[in-house]
Scaffold this motif. Structure first.
Motif, PDB file in Angstrom:
ATOM      1  N   UNK A  54      12.038  -2.370  -2.357  1.00 53.11           N
ATOM      2  CA  UNK A  54      12.709  -3.155  -1.332  1.00 53.11           C
ATOM      3  C   UNK A  54      11.708  -3.946  -0.510  1.00 53.11           C
ATOM      4  N   UNK A  55      10.476  -3.513  -0.487  1.00 52.13           N
ATOM      5  CA  UNK A  55       9.460  -4.176   0.316  1.00 52.13           C
ATOM      6  C   UNK A  55       8.572  -5.031  -0.572  1.00 52.13           C
ATOM      7  N   UNK A  56       8.283  -6.216  -0.091  1.00 53.70           N
ATOM      8  CA  UNK A  56       7.455  -7.141  -0.851  1.00 53.70           C
ATOM      9  C   UNK A  56       6.022  -6.598  -0.923  1.00 53.70           C
ATOM     10  N   UNK A  57       5.501  -6.533  -2.118  1.00 54.54           N
ATOM     11  CA  UNK A  57       4.141  -6.027  -2.314  1.00 54.54           C
ATOM     12  C   UNK A  57       3.157  -6.870  -1.512  1.00 54.54           C
ATOM     13  N   UNK A  58       2.266  -6.188  -0.794  1.00 56.81           N
ATOM     14  CA  UNK A  58       1.250  -6.889  -0.022  1.00 56.81           C
ATOM     15  C   UNK A  58       1.696  -7.290   1.373  1.00 56.81           C
ATOM     16  N   UNK A  59       2.980  -7.126   1.693  1.00 57.33           N
ATOM     17  CA  UNK A  59       3.457  -7.500   3.029  1.00 57.33           C
ATOM     18  C   UNK A  59       2.972  -6.474   4.049  1.00 57.33           C
ATOM     19  N   UNK A  60       2.970  -6.875   5.313  1.00 61.68           N
ATOM     20  CA  UNK A  60       2.536  -5.975   6.383  1.00 61.68           C
ATOM     21  C   UNK A  60       3.457  -4.758   6.464  1.00 61.68           C
ATOM     22  N   UNK A  61       4.745  -4.974   6.237  1.00 58.94           N
ATOM     23  CA  UNK A  61       5.699  -3.861   6.298  1.00 58.94           C
ATOM     24  C   UNK A  61       5.422  -2.872   5.159  1.00 58.94           C
ATOM     25  N   UNK A  62       5.131  -3.376   3.971  1.00 58.03           N
ATOM     26  CA  UNK A  62       4.818  -2.496   2.846  1.00 58.03           C
ATOM     27  C   UNK A  62       3.511  -1.737   3.106  1.00 58.03           C
ATOM     28  N   UNK A  63       2.524  -2.429   3.682  1.00 63.29           N
ATOM     29  CA  UNK A  63       1.254  -1.766   4.015  1.00 63.29           C
ATOM     30  C   UNK A  63       1.474  -0.691   5.084  1.00 63.29           C
ATOM     31  N   UNK A  64       2.369  -0.971   6.029  1.00 63.12           N
ATOM     32  CA  UNK A  64       2.683   0.020   7.061  1.00 63.12           C
ATOM     33  C   UNK A  64       3.309   1.257   6.414  1.00 63.12           C
ATOM     34  N   UNK A  75       3.438   7.186  12.660  1.00 55.63           N
ATOM     35  CA  UNK A  75       2.241   6.492  13.137  1.00 55.63           C
ATOM     36  C   UNK A  75       2.638   5.487  14.224  1.00 55.63           C
ATOM     37  N   UNK A  76       1.828   5.416  15.285  1.00 50.23           N
ATOM     38  CA  UNK A  76       2.060   4.475  16.385  1.00 50.23           C
ATOM     39  C   UNK A  76       1.815   3.046  15.894  1.00 50.23           C
ATOM     40  N   UNK A  77       2.521   2.095  16.470  1.00 52.23           N
ATOM     41  CA  UNK A  77       2.446   0.699  16.044  1.00 52.23           C
ATOM     42  C   UNK A  77       1.025   0.146  16.119  1.00 52.23           C
ATOM     43  N   UNK A  78       0.249   0.523  17.138  1.00 53.16           N
ATOM     44  CA  UNK A  78      -1.134   0.027  17.242  1.00 53.16           C
ATOM     45  C   UNK A  78      -1.975   0.503  16.057  1.00 53.16           C
ATOM     46  N   UNK A  79      -1.790   1.764  15.665  1.00 51.06           N
ATOM     47  CA  UNK A  79      -2.527   2.308  14.520  1.00 51.06           C
ATOM     48  C   UNK A  79      -2.077   1.636  13.218  1.00 51.06           C
ATOM     49  N   UNK A  80      -0.778   1.326  13.127  1.00 51.02           N
ATOM     50  CA  UNK A  80      -0.271   0.633  11.936  1.00 51.02           C
ATOM     51  C   UNK A  80      -0.894  -0.757  11.828  1.00 51.02           C
ATOM     52  N   UNK A  81      -0.968  -1.459  12.954  1.00 49.24           N
ATOM     53  CA  UNK A  81      -1.566  -2.807  12.940  1.00 49.24           C
ATOM     54  C   UNK A  81      -3.023  -2.756  12.480  1.00 49.24           C
ATOM     55  N   UNK A  82      -3.771  -1.808  13.008  1.00 46.27           N
ATOM     56  CA  UNK A  82      -5.170  -1.662  12.586  1.00 46.27           C
ATOM     57  C   UNK A  82      -5.255  -1.335  11.099  1.00 46.27           C
ATOM     58  N   UNK A  83      -4.360  -0.468  10.622  1.00 46.18           N
ATOM     59  CA  UNK A  83      -4.373  -0.052   9.214  1.00 46.18           C
ATOM     60  C   UNK A  83      -4.033  -1.202   8.268  1.00 46.18           C
ATOM     61  N   UNK A  84      -3.174  -2.131   8.711  1.00 45.22           N
ATOM     62  CA  UNK A  84      -2.810  -3.249   7.835  1.00 45.22           C
ATOM     63  C   UNK A  84      -3.763  -4.431   8.015  1.00 45.22           C
ATOM     64  N   UNK A  85      -4.759  -4.262   8.885  1.00 39.03           N
ATOM     65  CA  UNK A  85      -5.777  -5.299   9.038  1.00 39.03           C
ATOM     66  C   UNK A  85      -5.389  -6.420   9.986  1.00 39.03           C
ATOM     67  N   UNK A  86      -4.518  -6.121  10.934  1.00 40.95           N
ATOM     68  CA  UNK A  86      -4.116  -7.139  11.911  1.00 40.95           C
ATOM     69  C   UNK A  86      -4.660  -6.768  13.273  1.00 40.95           C
ATOM     70  N   UNK A  92       1.402  -9.697  17.547  1.00 39.57           N
ATOM     71  CA  UNK A  92       1.396  -8.949  16.290  1.00 39.57           C
ATOM     72  C   UNK A  92       2.203  -7.657  16.425  1.00 39.57           C
ATOM     73  N   UNK A  93       2.144  -7.023  17.601  1.00 42.07           N
ATOM     74  CA  UNK A  93       2.954  -5.819  17.838  1.00 42.07           C
ATOM     75  C   UNK A  93       4.435  -6.155  17.751  1.00 42.07           C
ATOM     76  N   UNK A  94       4.819  -7.243  18.421  1.00 39.17           N
ATOM     77  CA  UNK A  94       6.232  -7.648  18.430  1.00 39.17           C
ATOM     78  C   UNK A  94       6.708  -7.983  17.022  1.00 39.17           C
ATOM     79  N   UNK A  95       5.866  -8.667  16.267  1.00 41.43           N
ATOM     80  CA  UNK A  95       6.247  -9.085  14.920  1.00 41.43           C
ATOM     81  C   UNK A  95       6.464  -7.890  13.991  1.00 41.43           C
ATOM     82  N   UNK A  96       5.483  -7.003  13.924  1.00 38.72           N
ATOM     83  CA  UNK A  96       5.599  -5.857  13.015  1.00 38.72           C
ATOM     84  C   UNK A  96       6.691  -4.897  13.491  1.00 38.72           C
ATOM     85  N   UNK A  97       6.766  -4.679  14.804  1.00 38.09           N
ATOM     86  CA  UNK A  97       7.808  -3.800  15.341  1.00 38.09           C
ATOM     87  C   UNK A  97       9.185  -4.333  14.992  1.00 38.09           C
ATOM     88  N   UNK A  98       9.371  -5.630  15.144  1.00 35.71           N
ATOM     89  CA  UNK A  98      10.660  -6.254  14.842  1.00 35.71           C
ATOM     90  C   UNK A  98      11.020  -6.095  13.369  1.00 35.71           C
TER      91      UNK A  98
END
Length: 167
Positions: A54-64, A75-86, A92-98
């Motif tokens: 369901x998730x596009x390969x390589x997308x930030x959501x898939x990496x999360x 995992x907290x959103x800040x840690x997810x952002x760091x893990x996906x390289x953002x 960026x928090x608003x985008x990934x959280x949304x």
């Protein structure tokens, strides 16, 4: 001449056989294409259990999702952002959280076990159940009697025009 006629009949028979096989092949190709089309419909209309397709390969959501899988816990959103390289910014928090919250609302793939923290349905991370909303104070919305109005002249303020002269 007899041999020629025999060969001609065998040739005609083989050509008919080839034509019949080509029709079967064409029919089989159409059938395969129809099955592939149905498979595509099934893939887009159903919510996969693991969320992989369901998730596009390589997308930030898939990496999360992969990050949460690797860690095995929400995992907290800040840690997810760091893990996906953002970079951890407000945008960026608003985008990934949304993006992740859309899946949470549908009850697919992700859960939100704590504020700004995301888990996975497949790992059994439970979503936080919001407590009962606060109740309004007693008497809220009822018309309260106004205090009695005093008609003493001492309480009144004299009015004046813009130039300061009294009425």
């Amino acid at each position: 001449m007899e041999e020629r006629k025999i060969i001609h009949e065998k040739l005609k028979k083989k050509e008919q056989e080839i034509q019949s096989l080509e029709e079967k092949l064409r029919s089989a190709r159409i059938y395969v294409q129809a099955l592939q089309d149905v498979l595509k419909l099934v893939d887009t209309n159903s919510a996969p259990e693991t969320g992989e397709s369901a998730l596009k390969a390589g997308s930030a959501v898939n990496k999360a999702r992969e990050t949460i899988l690797r860690r095995g816990k929400p995992v907290h959103i800040n840690d997810l952002l760091e893990a996906v390289g953002k970079e951890v910014t407000r945008e960026s928090r608003a985008s990934l959280t949304s993006s992740i919250a859309a899946y949470v609302r549908r009850g697919e793939i992700f859960t939100r076990p704590a504020p700004n923290t995301f888990g996975l349905v497949e790992l059994g991370h439970k979503a936080v159940v919001n407590p009962a909303p606060p109740q309004p104070p007693q008497g809220f919305g009822k018309i309260q009697p106004s205090p009695p109005v005093s008609h003493d002249m001492d309480d009144e303020i004299p009015l004046a025009d813009d130039d300061g002269s009294k009425f």
